[in-house]
Structure formats: C-alpha cells, structure tokens
Design a protein around this motif. Structure first.
Motif, PDB file in Angstrom:
ATOM      1  N   ILE B 133      36.770  41.047  35.853  1.00  0.00           N
ATOM      2  CA  ILE B 133      37.929  41.920  35.655  1.00  0.00           C
ATOM      3  C   ILE B 133      38.940  41.311  34.699  1.00  0.00           C
ATOM      4  CG2 ILE B 133      37.765  42.969  37.954  1.00  0.00           C
ATOM      5  CD1 ILE B 133      40.422  40.919  38.325  1.00  0.00           C
ATOM      6  N   ASP B 134      39.774  42.175  34.154  1.00  0.00           N
ATOM      7  CA  ASP B 134      41.017  41.758  33.515  1.00  0.00           C
ATOM      8  C   ASP B 134      42.151  42.454  34.254  1.00  0.00           C
ATOM      9  OD1 ASP B 134      40.109  40.066  31.569  1.00  0.00           O
ATOM     10  OD2 ASP B 134      40.156  41.553  29.947  1.00  0.00           O
ATOM     11  N   ILE B 135      43.316  41.833  34.236  1.00  0.00           N
ATOM     12  CA  ILE B 135      44.504  42.521  34.729  1.00  0.00           C
ATOM     13  C   ILE B 135      44.833  43.648  33.737  1.00  0.00           C
ATOM     14  CG2 ILE B 135      46.966  42.280  35.262  1.00  0.00           C
ATOM     15  CD1 ILE B 135      45.098  40.849  37.246  1.00  0.00           C
ATOM     16  N   ASN B 136      45.107  44.834  34.258  1.00  0.00           N
ATOM     17  CA  ASN B 136      45.452  45.971  33.403  1.00  0.00           C
ATOM     18  C   ASN B 136      46.971  45.974  33.215  1.00  0.00           C
ATOM     19  OD1 ASN B 136      45.597  48.343  32.034  1.00  0.00           O
ATOM     20  ND2 ASN B 136      44.639  49.606  33.618  1.00  0.00           N
ATOM     21  N   TRP B 137      47.431  45.155  32.277  1.00  0.00           N
ATOM     22  CA  TRP B 137      48.877  44.932  32.093  1.00  0.00           C
ATOM     23  C   TRP B 137      49.606  46.241  31.830  1.00  0.00           C
ATOM     24  CZ3 TRP B 137      49.600  40.124  33.596  1.00  0.00           C
ATOM     25  CH2 TRP B 137      48.631  39.149  33.333  1.00  0.00           C
ATOM     26  N   GLU B 138      48.967  47.136  31.071  1.00  0.00           N
ATOM     27  CA  GLU B 138      49.633  48.385  30.682  1.00  0.00           C
ATOM     28  C   GLU B 138      49.905  49.278  31.892  1.00  0.00           C
ATOM     29  OE1 GLU B 138      46.629  47.439  29.216  1.00  0.00           O
ATOM     30  OE2 GLU B 138      47.715  46.403  27.632  1.00  0.00           O
ATOM     31  N   ALA B 139      49.156  49.067  32.989  1.00  0.00           N
ATOM     32  CA  ALA B 139      49.267  49.970  34.133  1.00  0.00           C
ATOM     33  C   ALA B 139      50.494  49.673  34.998  1.00  0.00           C
ATOM     34  CB  ALA B 139      47.999  49.893  34.985  1.00  0.00           C
ATOM     35  N   LEU B 140      51.185  48.567  34.745  1.00  0.00           N
ATOM     36  CA  LEU B 140      52.348  48.227  35.570  1.00  0.00           C
ATOM     37  C   LEU B 140      53.503  47.809  34.661  1.00  0.00           C
ATOM     38  CD1 LEU B 140      53.558  47.869  38.373  1.00  0.00           C
ATOM     39  CD2 LEU B 140      52.639  45.554  38.413  1.00  0.00           C
ATOM     40  N   PRO B 141      54.467  48.728  34.415  1.00  0.00           N
ATOM     41  CA  PRO B 141      55.579  48.404  33.512  1.00  0.00           C
ATOM     42  C   PRO B 141      56.308  47.136  33.965  1.00  0.00           C
ATOM     43  CG  PRO B 141      55.550  50.753  33.980  1.00  0.00           C
ATOM     44  CD  PRO B 141      54.503  50.120  34.875  1.00  0.00           C
ATOM     45  N   GLY B 142      56.581  46.265  33.011  1.00  0.00           N
ATOM     46  CA  GLY B 142      57.279  45.015  33.302  1.00  0.00           C
ATOM     47  C   GLY B 142      56.331  43.840  33.494  1.00  0.00           C
ATOM     48  N   TYR B 143      55.055  44.139  33.776  1.00  0.00           N
ATOM     49  CA  TYR B 143      54.114  43.041  34.020  1.00  0.00           C
ATOM     50  C   TYR B 143      53.416  42.659  32.720  1.00  0.00           C
ATOM     51  CZ  TYR B 143      51.564  40.017  37.212  1.00  0.00           C
ATOM     52  OH  TYR B 143      51.081  38.923  37.885  1.00  0.00           O
ATOM     53  N   SER B 144      53.179  41.363  32.543  1.00  0.00           N
ATOM     54  CA  SER B 144      52.598  40.840  31.300  1.00  0.00           C
ATOM     55  C   SER B 144      52.095  39.437  31.600  1.00  0.00           C
ATOM     56  CB  SER B 144      53.690  40.761  30.220  1.00  0.00           C
ATOM     57  OG  SER B 144      54.681  39.833  30.628  1.00  0.00           O
ATOM     58  N   PRO B 145      51.333  38.850  30.686  1.00  0.00           N
ATOM     59  CA  PRO B 145      50.905  37.471  30.923  1.00  0.00           C
ATOM     60  C   PRO B 145      52.093  36.522  31.126  1.00  0.00           C
ATOM     61  CG  PRO B 145      49.606  38.445  29.169  1.00  0.00           C
ATOM     62  CD  PRO B 145      50.678  39.438  29.517  1.00  0.00           C
ATOM     63  N   GLU B 146      53.204  36.773  30.427  1.00  0.00           N
ATOM     64  CA  GLU B 146      54.392  35.924  30.620  1.00  0.00           C
ATOM     65  C   GLU B 146      54.993  36.163  32.009  1.00  0.00           C
ATOM     66  OE1 GLU B 146      54.232  38.202  27.814  1.00  0.00           O
ATOM     67  OE2 GLU B 146      53.001  36.595  26.991  1.00  0.00           O
ATOM     68  N   ALA B 147      55.049  37.440  32.408  1.00  0.00           N
ATOM     69  CA  ALA B 147      55.596  37.771  33.730  1.00  0.00           C
ATOM     70  C   ALA B 147      54.763  37.125  34.834  1.00  0.00           C
ATOM     71  CB  ALA B 147      55.641  39.285  33.918  1.00  0.00           C
ATOM     72  N   ALA B 148      53.458  36.997  34.602  1.00  0.00           N
ATOM     73  CA  ALA B 148      52.572  36.424  35.614  1.00  0.00           C
ATOM     74  C   ALA B 148      52.850  34.937  35.833  1.00  0.00           C
ATOM     75  CB  ALA B 148      51.113  36.639  35.227  1.00  0.00           C
ATOM     76  N   GLU B 149      53.594  34.306  34.910  1.00  0.00           N
ATOM     77  CA  GLU B 149      53.992  32.912  35.126  1.00  0.00           C
ATOM     78  C   GLU B 149      55.136  32.822  36.136  1.00  0.00           C
ATOM     79  OE1 GLU B 149      52.312  30.264  33.944  1.00  0.00           O
ATOM     80  OE2 GLU B 149      50.925  31.825  33.278  1.00  0.00           O
ATOM     81  N   ARG B 150      55.878  33.934  36.322  1.00  0.00           N
ATOM     82  CA  ARG B 150      56.935  33.966  37.338  1.00  0.00           C
ATOM     83  C   ARG B 150      56.491  34.720  38.587  1.00  0.00           C
ATOM     84  NH1 ARG B 150      61.877  32.655  36.727  1.00  0.00           N
ATOM     85  NH2 ARG B 150      62.743  34.406  37.900  1.00  0.00           N
TER      86      ARG B 150
END
Lengths: 107, 421
Positions: B133-150
C-alpha cells in the motif's frame, strides 16, 4: 428521541451563505428486508426533516426508504438577523428529534 | 514520411524481438519478475522456484531488509523491540531467486519490461506485482509526508512505528491519545483496534491518567464485539470509540496543533496517530493495473490483472473480494499465484483455488482474539465460504484468551520462518 449531531457556525456575516451539517443515528429500516425468521421487518424510517429559522421554514426534506442508515444532511442558507435555528426529524414509530442552535449575525 | 533513423530504430526493435522471443523454446527458461518483497512477493518468488527450479525468478525490492507489520502494534506499546520485526532476504536468494535491489519506476506491459530507478531493465514473460500500500495523501486534507512526521500513521512498519513509540513514551501522564481509522478497504482490518487496545494497555500500566479516543470512518469493524467486550473488561473508561454515525469520520487534520477535524467537532491530541486512507502502492497505477478506486482488480482464481494481461497482482494492493488485506492472506494468495503463473507459462489453465485467512489480534499481552475465513472464487470475486470460518467465542475464559495470545506469537514465528527463513 434520536441522537443528532449539528454543526452550524456560531456567528455569520449578514447575507453570507453558510453551511449547516447534521447527522442523526437512525436505522432507516426499509420495510422490504426479511428478518431472521423470514418475515419482513416493519418499515422504520425518518420521513421528514425540517429546518426553521426564527420559526420560518428555510429547508425541508422528505426521506424515502432508499436512504441509508444514519442520514447525513448538509445544506446552505443565509441569515439576515440573529436568531435560533431549529432542526427537526420526524418519522415512523413516532420518531422525533430536535436540535436548536443560536446564530449571531454580524454586520 | 518515415525518416531513415526512425525506420532503423523501429527495425532494430523488431529484430531484437525476433532474437529474444518471449519464451525460449521451453517454459523452463521463462522469466518471472516479482515486484515487492513483503509477505506476498517473497512467498511468491520462493514458491515459483520450488515449483519449477529452472525458472528465472527476479525479486525487485527497494529496502535491504523487510520490516513486518504484524506485531508492530506490540512495538508501539513497548512490549517488543522493532529489531524483532526485521527480516533479511538471504534465505530467499538461497532458493535461487535473483534479488534486484532497487525501486521499479516504470513498467511496459506490452514490451514486457520493468525498469528500475537506476535504469536497470528487467524483461519478463510474466510479472507479479506485490507492492503493498501507499498512504493516499490526497484523501485526507492536511495530511502529507511532512505531517506524518508530527502525526505518524505507523501503517508501514519501520521509522513510523518507532516515531509513534517515542511520542507515546514522551507524553505526559494525562495526555490524550487520538487515533483515526480509515474507511474500507485498508491494510489489516482489525489493526486499528488492536493498536488502540495495546496503547490502552500501555496507558493503563504507565500513564493511568491518560485516555484514548479512536475516531472511526466506519460504524462496524472486524471482531467488533470481541474488541468492545474486551475494552469494557480491561480498559473501562479508557478507550472512547467514535463511529461514523456518532461523527467519527475525520475530514481533515491540522499537524501544527495535532488536531483532528470532523464535520461536528475538533479533537486536539497529545499524541496523534492518523491511520490514513490507503491505495495500492504507486507502481500499480504506473503499470496500469489499478482502477479508479486506487486498488487492483484481479481474476479471483489466478490473480491476473483484469486490466493488463500477463501481470498478476497479489497482497494488499489487489481487490480480493471478501478476503482481508493481511499477511496470512498475502502468503496464501502468493502460493496460488505461483501455481497460476506456472500453469499459464505452460499454456494450461490454473486449478480453482481455496484460500484460508486467519488474523490474530492482541487486546492485551495475554489476551488474544482471532478471526478465520475460507474463500473461493464466486461470480468474479473471492467470496467467503459460509460456515467454514469464524471468530473467537464471545464467552471464553481468561485461559482461552491467553492461549490465543500464545497462538498469535506462534503464528508470527511460523509465517516469518516460512517466508524469510
């Protein structure tokens, strides 16, 4: 009484469109499904949703058996004066739920 | 008008194709490329070599080691070390599988070639994609690889798992842990609830003033009554589960303030675990085997893509009907797929398979529950065979739950030994 969630902004600018979101827990049993014993489960749906603002109806909806459980309703309206918004769900088996939220209109 | 150079180039391609026919005489020399070295891909590569030792099998994998997701929730709860999740590929290569370290960046289904990031070209007669799988970043506004660090997802085991562990350890007693669970389908259907359970175990034993809120985009989930009964018994008042009809669907996240936004409320967190919506890993879309859902439709008997003939998709990336996205399922699908690949290379039809899945979950270190299912192709999908599976009994005693926890650990040792040992 049903359990409803409502999201309305606490204050809006006069004349601006704003969104009202409402979610209510309800099985919306269609009346067409057989139960475990083969007998049709009696219909149990929300039939009507109304939204009034200071007593005047601004939005209403007639619901049908094809609408899924836990209906989520979102719509826009415009307010020109402060007041209270009342959302009411009514349906089979004397179902009734009501939520009232105040809205402050700013210039 | 065709220029002379263009003519020569196309003639060269035609001549090359004549010199290297797809199957050189016998199927023994056929080339199979497997992309992805997880439970599905590593199993399939080894099974292909076992079934036909003369077959050329290449396994494409980005990482030097595999880090397993099953039992990584125990790492997050501090019950297990991340190093116990790590497995190498030595045994896979000892079986005669050629390991191509690198990332597949393009796939030419017509020309039957996989190209890696370093430019390596791997020709194939059949391709097996097991990319996960990949995380579907586009499906959750505000979430991104950078956000996943927090706000870690920790849904791919490794650095994210360790990050969530460190955040829980650093949290003050009394802090609120907020988790979000995605809509179906997603990797490991009972996973979010096992994770909530084991984090609750950590909080109960180490941070008793803390609590956990689980915001869910669904009203029903795997082993729901077993989980909820166990929560009531072991963690009363500690876990608050908010289902879809109670406003649990997260519509956005705000990483700066560790906030989850729903249509009806905002939830600030001391530790935020975003189990975000998912899709088949990127290479699936590049290969043209993913549909608009983001997942890969396959023939339920051979796992050959319904969109690209000659390419099979197995594991979490594929649409497997009633069969969940689990390590056990991936392992079972990989063996069926290997049989189907060998049959198709020989020009035969593959036998109709039966597949088994079992998922264990830990609610506490000594409290295990399980669900099992048996599946067969029905009407173009893998369907559950009614009455063949089931879940742990609702009324079992503590000894039974403890025994299931022991079985869960045994299951993990067995499957990792089979796939990587």
């Amino acid at each position: 009484m049903g359990h409803a969630l409502v999201n309305v902004p606490a204050s809006v600018k006069r004349g601006d469109a704003f969104e009202i979101k409402a979610l209510i827990a309800h099985p919306m049993e269609t009346g067409f499904r057989p139960g475990p014993n083969g007998v049709l489960l009696p219909r149990n749906i929300i039939q009507r949703f109304t939204c009034t603002y200071n007593g005047v109806e601004v939005f209403s909806l007639t619901l049908s058996p094809a609408i899924a459980a836990n209906p989520y309703i979102a719509f826009f309206t415009v307010a020109t004066e402060s007041g209270s918004l009342t959302l009411r769900w009514t349906g089979d088996k004397d179902f009734m739920a009501e939520e009232t939220v105040p809205i402050t209109v700013t210039a | 008008m065709t220029s002379r150079r263009a003519f020569l180039r196309s003639a060269g391609i035609a001549a090359g194709a004549l010199l290297a026919p797809r199957i050189v005489g016998a199927q023994d020399r056929a080339r199979v490329v497997v992309v992805g070295g997880g439970f599905a891909g590593a199993t399939c590569a080894r099974e292909l070599r076992r079934l036909n030792p003369a077959l050329s099998v290449t396994l494409v994998e980005t990482n030097p080691d595999f880090i397993a997701c099953p039992f990584s929730n125990e790492v997050i709860a501090g019950l297990r070390d991340l190093s116990q999740q790590r497995f190498g590929y030595d045994a896979v290569t000892r079986d005669g599988v050629a390991l191509a370290r690198g990332t597949a960046t393009s796939i030419d289904p017509a020309g039957r070639t996989v190209t890696l990031a370093d430019g390596t070209r791997l020709p194939f007669d059949r391709l097996v994609l097991a990319p996960g799988i990949d995380i579907n970043w586009e499906a959750l506004p505000g979430y991104s690889p950078e956000a996943a660090e927090r706000m870690p997802h920790a849904w791919k085991a490794g650095a994210q798992t360790a990050l969530l562990r460190r955040q829980l350890e650093a949290m003050d007693d009394g802090g609120v842990v907020v988790m979000s669970a995605p809509p179906n389908p997603f990797r490991c259907p009972p996973g979010p609830y096992e994770r909530a359970s084991l984090i609750a175990y950590y909080l109960k034993t180490r941070k008793p003033k803390s609590k956990l809120i689980l915001l869910d985009a669904k009203d029903a989930f795997s082993k729901q009554r077993l989980f909820q009964n166990a929560w009531a018994a072991l963690y009363p008042g500690l876990i608050e589960w908010v289902g879809l009809s109670a406003g649990g669907k997260v519509t956005a996240v705000e990483p700066a303030s560790l906030t989850f936004v729903t249509d009806f409320a905002r939830h600030g967190a001391a530790v935020a675990n975003v189990i975000a919506p998912q899709k088949a890993a990127r290479i699936a879309a590049i290969a043209g085997v993913a549909d608009r859902s983001g997942w890969c439709p396959v023939n339920p008997a051979t796992f050959e893509s319904t969109l690209q003939p000659g390419i099979h998709v197995i594991g979490d990336a594929a649409i497997m009907g009633a069969m969940p996205k689990s390590a056990f399922a991936a392992n079972a699908q990989a063996k069926v797929c290997a049989t189907a690949v060998i049959a198709r290379l020989a020009g035969h039809d593959a036998p109709e398979p039966r597949l088994i899945n079992t998922c264990y979950s830990l609610v506490a270190p000594d409290y295990g529950i399980s669900v099992a299912g048996v599946y067969r192709p029905t009407n173009g999908q893998l369907a559950d065979i009614a009455g063949a599976g089931g879940t742990s009994p609702l009324d079992a005693d503590a000894a039974f739950r403890a025994q299931e926890a022991v079985l869960a650990a045994g299951w993990f040792r067995t499957i990792t030994a089979e796939v990587f040992g």
